[in-house]
Motif scaffolding. Structure first.
Motif, PDB file in Angstrom:
ATOM      1  N   ILE A   1       0.865  -1.176   0.000  1.00 32.76           N
ATOM      2  CA  ILE A   1       0.000   0.000   0.000  1.00 32.76           C
ATOM      3  C   ILE A   1       0.905   1.231   0.000  1.00 32.76           C
ATOM      4  N   HIS A   2       0.657   2.145  -0.930  1.00 34.47           N
ATOM      5  CA  HIS A   2       1.419   3.386  -1.036  1.00 34.47           C
ATOM      6  C   HIS A   2       0.472   4.554  -0.794  1.00 34.47           C
ATOM      7  N   GLY A   3       0.975   5.590  -0.189  1.00 36.68           N
ATOM      8  CA  GLY A   3       0.157   6.772   0.035  1.00 36.68           C
ATOM      9  C   GLY A   3       0.988   7.895   0.604  1.00 36.68           C
ATOM     10  N   THR A   4       0.298   8.944   1.053  1.00 31.18           N
ATOM     11  CA  THR A   4       0.977  10.089   1.644  1.00 31.18           C
ATOM     12  C   THR A   4       0.222  10.592   2.870  1.00 31.18           C
ATOM     13  N   ILE A   5       0.973  11.115   3.797  1.00 29.97           N
ATOM     14  CA  ILE A   5       0.410  11.888   4.897  1.00 29.97           C
ATOM     15  C   ILE A   5       0.649  13.345   4.506  1.00 29.97           C
ATOM     16  N   SER A   6      -0.404  14.108   4.395  1.00 30.78           N
ATOM     17  CA  SER A   6      -0.308  15.507   3.972  1.00 30.78           C
ATOM     18  C   SER A   6      -0.447  16.430   5.172  1.00 30.78           C
ATOM     19  N   ILE A   7       0.423  17.423   5.219  1.00 28.70           N
ATOM     20  CA  ILE A   7       0.430  18.416   6.292  1.00 28.70           C
ATOM     21  C   ILE A   7       0.211  19.784   5.651  1.00 28.70           C
ATOM     22  N   VAL A   8      -0.805  20.483   6.101  1.00 22.08           N
ATOM     23  CA  VAL A   8      -1.084  21.842   5.645  1.00 22.08           C
ATOM     24  C   VAL A   8      -1.078  22.706   6.899  1.00 22.08           C
ATOM     25  N   SER A   9      -0.108  23.642   6.965  1.00 25.31           N
ATOM     26  CA  SER A   9       0.055  24.374   8.220  1.00 25.31           C
ATOM     27  C   SER A   9       0.370  25.851   7.989  1.00 25.31           C
ATOM     28  N   SER A  10       0.425  26.566   9.095  1.00 30.40           N
ATOM     29  CA  SER A  10       0.793  27.976   9.051  1.00 30.40           C
ATOM     30  C   SER A  10       2.263  28.154   8.670  1.00 30.40           C
ATOM     31  N   CYS A  11       3.024  27.067   8.632  1.00 32.07           N
ATOM     32  CA  CYS A  11       4.429  27.101   8.215  1.00 32.07           C
ATOM     33  C   CYS A  11       4.625  26.474   6.836  1.00 32.07           C
ATOM     34  N   GLY A  12       3.549  26.278   6.116  1.00 31.39           N
ATOM     35  CA  GLY A  12       3.653  25.705   4.773  1.00 31.39           C
ATOM     36  C   GLY A  12       3.042  24.317   4.700  1.00 31.39           C
ATOM     37  N   GLU A  13       3.335  23.653   3.609  1.00 30.46           N
ATOM     38  CA  GLU A  13       2.785  22.323   3.347  1.00 30.46           C
ATOM     39  C   GLU A  13       3.914  21.322   3.181  1.00 30.46           C
ATOM     40  N   LYS A  14       3.614  20.070   3.504  1.00 32.69           N
ATOM     41  CA  LYS A  14       4.602  18.998   3.352  1.00 32.69           C
ATOM     42  C   LYS A  14       3.857  17.690   3.162  1.00 32.69           C
ATOM     43  N   GLU A  15       4.429  16.805   2.351  1.00 33.59           N
ATOM     44  CA  GLU A  15       3.866  15.469   2.169  1.00 33.59           C
ATOM     45  C   GLU A  15       4.909  14.443   2.583  1.00 33.59           C
ATOM     46  N   ILE A  16       4.459  13.475   3.370  1.00 33.47           N
ATOM     47  CA  ILE A  16       5.310  12.379   3.816  1.00 33.47           C
ATOM     48  C   ILE A  16       4.805  11.115   3.136  1.00 33.47           C
ATOM     49  N   PRO A  17       5.580  10.561   2.185  1.00 30.54           N
ATOM     50  CA  PRO A  17       5.131   9.327   1.533  1.00 30.54           C
ATOM     51  C   PRO A  17       5.262   8.136   2.484  1.00 30.54           C
ATOM     52  N   PHE A  18       4.357   7.182   2.327  1.00 35.99           N
ATOM     53  CA  PHE A  18       4.481   5.942   3.099  1.00 35.99           C
ATOM     54  C   PHE A  18       4.263   4.733   2.203  1.00 35.99           C
ATOM     55  N   GLN A  19       4.895   3.635   2.603  1.00 31.89           N
ATOM     56  CA  GLN A  19       4.747   2.356   1.912  1.00 31.89           C
ATOM     57  C   GLN A  19       4.594   1.286   2.977  1.00 31.89           C
ATOM     58  N   VAL A  20       3.566   0.479   2.823  1.00 30.16           N
ATOM     59  CA  VAL A  20       3.301  -0.597   3.771  1.00 30.16           C
ATOM     60  C   VAL A  20       3.354  -1.918   3.019  1.00 30.16           C
ATOM     61  N   THR A  21       4.118  -2.863   3.554  1.00 26.14           N
ATOM     62  CA  THR A  21       4.177  -4.214   3.007  1.00 26.14           C
ATOM     63  C   THR A  21       3.509  -5.139   4.014  1.00 26.14           C
ATOM     64  N   VAL A  22       2.542  -5.923   3.523  1.00 25.17           N
ATOM     65  CA  VAL A  22       1.808  -6.849   4.386  1.00 25.17           C
ATOM     66  C   VAL A  22       2.482  -8.216   4.295  1.00 25.17           C
ATOM     67  N   LEU A  23       2.904  -8.725   5.448  1.00 25.12           N
ATOM     68  CA  LEU A  23       3.640  -9.984   5.521  1.00 25.12           C
ATOM     69  C   LEU A  23       2.713 -11.147   5.871  1.00 25.12           C
TER      70      LEU A  23
END
Length: 124
Positions: free
Chosen positions: A94-116
């Motif tokens: 599973i691939h996706g992003t955590i998105s941050i929208v703030s008074s200091c700007g925006e940032k995206e943190i990508p994530f990848q989950v592998t199911v074992l």
């Protein structure tokens, strides 16, 4: 004197120039390996280079990765997250992003989950 006059003219026309402090995250990307049927929990820490108070929103692109909070306010913020490896198949990624929208700007943190596959311990 001309610089001051130019600045006053820009301000009177509502042309503001300012730089937002950079958001610093404890993780630039998140990699998770989780056994099927289990839950993985983690924490993402946020702050900014100037130590300013930040207000903002945070959200995940995947309903499988839930966040403890949707909004935040503070100098240093900890956002808990949880991935539930239920109702999905082994070896799924599973691939996706955590998105941050703030008074200091925006940032995206990508994530990848592998199911074992489920790990079974045998005793002899």
């Amino acid at each position: 004197m001309d610089k001051l006059k130019d600045k006053i003219t820009r301000l009177s026309r509502e042309h503001f120039e300012y730089e937002l402090p950079e958001i610093i995250c404890s993780e630039e990307k998140i990699g998770i390996a989780v056994e099927i049927g289990k839950v993985h929990k983690g924490v993402l820490k946020l702050k900014n280079k100037e130590g300013r108070n930040m207000k903002g929103l945070v959200y995940s692109s995947s309903p499988l990765l839930s966040l403890e909070m949707e909004s935040f306010d503070g100098h240093e913020v900890e956002i808990g997250y949880e991935f539930q490896a239920t109702d999905i198949r082994t070896r799924d990624e599973i691939h996706g992003t955590i998105s941050i929208v703030s008074s200091c700007g925006e940032k995206e943190i990508p994530f990848q989950v592998t199911v074992l596959e489920k790990y079974v311990e045998a005793s002899f």
